[in-house]
Design a protein around this motif. Structure first.
Motif, PDB file in Angstrom:
ATOM      1  N   ASN A 152       0.798  -1.219   0.000  1.00  0.00           N
ATOM      2  CA  ASN A 152       0.000   0.000   0.000  1.00  0.00           C
ATOM      3  C   ASN A 152       0.835   1.276   0.000  1.00  0.00           C
ATOM      4  O   ASN A 152       0.294   2.374   0.086  1.00  0.00           O
ATOM      5  N   SER A 153       2.180   1.129  -0.088  1.00  0.00           N
ATOM      6  CA  SER A 153       3.031   2.312   0.010  1.00  0.00           C
ATOM      7  C   SER A 153       2.784   3.290  -1.129  1.00  0.00           C
ATOM      8  O   SER A 153       2.693   4.505  -0.921  1.00  0.00           O
ATOM      9  N   ARG A 154       2.675   2.796  -2.341  1.00  0.00           N
ATOM     10  CA  ARG A 154       2.441   3.675  -3.489  1.00  0.00           C
ATOM     11  C   ARG A 154       1.084   4.342  -3.376  1.00  0.00           C
ATOM     12  O   ARG A 154       0.953   5.548  -3.631  1.00  0.00           O
ATOM     13  N   ALA A 155       0.069   3.567  -3.026  1.00  0.00           N
ATOM     14  CA  ALA A 155      -1.288   4.123  -2.905  1.00  0.00           C
ATOM     15  C   ALA A 155      -1.316   5.222  -1.850  1.00  0.00           C
ATOM     16  O   ALA A 155      -1.982   6.251  -2.034  1.00  0.00           O
ATOM     17  N   PHE A 156      -0.576   5.025  -0.756  1.00  0.00           N
ATOM     18  CA  PHE A 156      -0.537   6.026   0.312  1.00  0.00           C
ATOM     19  C   PHE A 156      -0.020   7.361  -0.212  1.00  0.00           C
ATOM     20  O   PHE A 156      -0.599   8.415   0.069  1.00  0.00           O
ATOM     21  N   TYR A 157       1.080   7.322  -0.968  1.00  0.00           N
ATOM     22  CA  TYR A 157       1.663   8.564  -1.479  1.00  0.00           C
ATOM     23  C   TYR A 157       0.737   9.257  -2.477  1.00  0.00           C
ATOM     24  O   TYR A 157       0.634  10.490  -2.483  1.00  0.00           O
ATOM     25  N   TRP A 158       0.057   8.476  -3.326  1.00  0.00           N
ATOM     26  CA  TRP A 158      -0.868   9.079  -4.289  1.00  0.00           C
ATOM     27  C   TRP A 158      -2.058   9.710  -3.565  1.00  0.00           C
ATOM     28  O   TRP A 158      -2.518  10.801  -3.940  1.00  0.00           O
ATOM     29  N   ILE A 159      -2.564   9.035  -2.542  1.00  0.00           N
ATOM     30  CA  ILE A 159      -3.693   9.582  -1.775  1.00  0.00           C
ATOM     31  C   ILE A 159      -3.272  10.843  -1.041  1.00  0.00           C
ATOM     32  O   ILE A 159      -3.993  11.848  -1.036  1.00  0.00           O
ATOM     33  N   LEU A 160      -2.068  10.801  -0.429  1.00  0.00           N
ATOM     34  CA  LEU A 160      -1.562  11.976   0.267  1.00  0.00           C
ATOM     35  C   LEU A 160      -1.401  13.153  -0.690  1.00  0.00           C
ATOM     36  O   LEU A 160      -1.770  14.291  -0.369  1.00  0.00           O
ATOM     37  N   ALA A 161      -0.882  12.880  -1.880  1.00  0.00           N
ATOM     38  CA  ALA A 161      -0.691  13.937  -2.879  1.00  0.00           C
ATOM     39  C   ALA A 161      -2.033  14.516  -3.315  1.00  0.00           C
ATOM     40  O   ALA A 161      -2.164  15.739  -3.514  1.00  0.00           O
ATOM     41  N   ALA A 162      -3.039  13.664  -3.462  1.00  0.00           N
ATOM     42  CA  ALA A 162      -4.366  14.132  -3.868  1.00  0.00           C
ATOM     43  C   ALA A 162      -4.977  15.036  -2.783  1.00  0.00           C
ATOM     44  O   ALA A 162      -5.603  16.061  -3.095  1.00  0.00           O
ATOM     45  N   ILE A 163      -4.780  14.647  -1.530  1.00  0.00           N
ATOM     46  CA  ILE A 163      -5.302  15.455  -0.413  1.00  0.00           C
ATOM     47  C   ILE A 163      -4.623  16.826  -0.389  1.00  0.00           C
ATOM     48  O   ILE A 163      -5.281  17.862  -0.225  1.00  0.00           O
ATOM     49  N   VAL A 164      -3.298  16.828  -0.571  1.00  0.00           N
ATOM     50  CA  VAL A 164      -2.551  18.092  -0.583  1.00  0.00           C
ATOM     51  C   VAL A 164      -3.025  18.977  -1.729  1.00  0.00           C
ATOM     52  O   VAL A 164      -3.196  20.195  -1.555  1.00  0.00           O
ATOM     53  N   LEU A 165      -3.260  18.382  -2.889  1.00  0.00           N
ATOM     54  CA  LEU A 165      -3.722  19.163  -4.039  1.00  0.00           C
ATOM     55  C   LEU A 165      -5.110  19.730  -3.801  1.00  0.00           C
ATOM     56  O   LEU A 165      -5.406  20.878  -4.168  1.00  0.00           O
ATOM     57  N   LEU A 166      -5.971  18.953  -3.161  1.00  0.00           N
ATOM     58  CA  LEU A 166      -7.316  19.430  -2.835  1.00  0.00           C
ATOM     59  C   LEU A 166      -7.249  20.600  -1.857  1.00  0.00           C
ATOM     60  O   LEU A 166      -7.937  21.622  -2.037  1.00  0.00           O
ATOM     61  N   ILE A 167      -6.407  20.447  -0.832  1.00  0.00           N
ATOM     62  CA  ILE A 167      -6.234  21.534   0.148  1.00  0.00           C
ATOM     63  C   ILE A 167      -5.688  22.780  -0.548  1.00  0.00           C
ATOM     64  O   ILE A 167      -6.125  23.910  -0.275  1.00  0.00           O
TER      65      ILE A 167
END
Length: 214
Positions: A152-167
């Motif tokens: 799940n390491s890759r998925a975690f980074y993509w999700i984190l990046a999406a959250i940062v972009l939304l913010i």
């Protein structure tokens, strides 16, 4: 040294750079194994005689498969010799070609690395896939446990990046409403994009190691 496993690397000339980089990862086994590959031949050597001797002496064969490997007569001969000699065969898929149509390779489908059967050069992170290959070889040859993968390491980074972009997007809208000036929110948004690139840098821009021989 007595007791060391002898590992023979078989590869085509066109795969020299990939081999050198992969070989660097195998340096962790230097205390447990002796490595041989054709780059160790010197100018005055009887090439075919020495290769045949090393083929006979070796315990494990890593066949670095590619379309060039398939069309290299010496590689095919080394493959046939390792099969007939009942050696441990570990095929590594370096680059794409129709290996499943070749009976010699397709019957070794379960042994082919990487485990996902995707060629090494198609993986986003070269170091990561080489580490997987080395760990699998350690398991096959020495019985050492393979470190569990972090699926799940890759998925975690993509999700984190999406959250940062939304913010970043929401913050930019807020700043625009606050100052009524489009320049400031653009700068704010670009700051968040920069943070995203930092988060994803290893996924988007994997770093290959330099070529080093053992």
């Amino acid at each position: 040294m007595p007791g060391k496993k002898k590992i023979f690397f078989s590869y085509s000339e066109n795969a020299q750079r990939q081999f050198n980089n992969l070989c660097l990862h195998f340096s962790v086994l230097q205390d447990k194994a002796e490595f041989w590959y054709k780059a160790k031949l010197s100018g005055g050597d009887n090439k075919q005689e020495i290769i045949q001797q090393k083929v006979s002496e070796s315990d494990i064969f890593l066949h670095l498969l590619s379309v060039h490997y398939v069309n290299d007569a010496d590689c095919r001969k080394q493959f046939a010799s390792s099969v007939s000699g009942n050696k441990i065969l570990i095929p590594v898929l370096l680059s794409s070609f129709d290996w499943e149509s070749d009976e010699n390779f397709s019957r070794l489908k379960d042994e082919i690395l990487p485990e996902d059967k995707r060629p090494v050069d198609l993986h986003e992170n070269f170091n990561e896939v080489c580490t997987e290959i080395v760990q699998t070889v350690k398991h096959v040859v020495y019985g050492e446990k393979v470190a569990p993968k972090s699926k799940n390491s890759r998925a975690f980074y993509w999700i984190l990046a999406a959250i940062v972009l939304l913010i970043g997007s929401l913050t930019s809208v807020y700043v625009y409403r606050l100052f009524d000036d489009w320049m400031i929110p653009v700068i704010v948004f670009l700051m968040f994009v920069s943070i995203d690139l930092l988060i994803l840098r290893k996924l988007l821009f994997p770093t290959n190691i330099s070529s080093v021989k053992l």
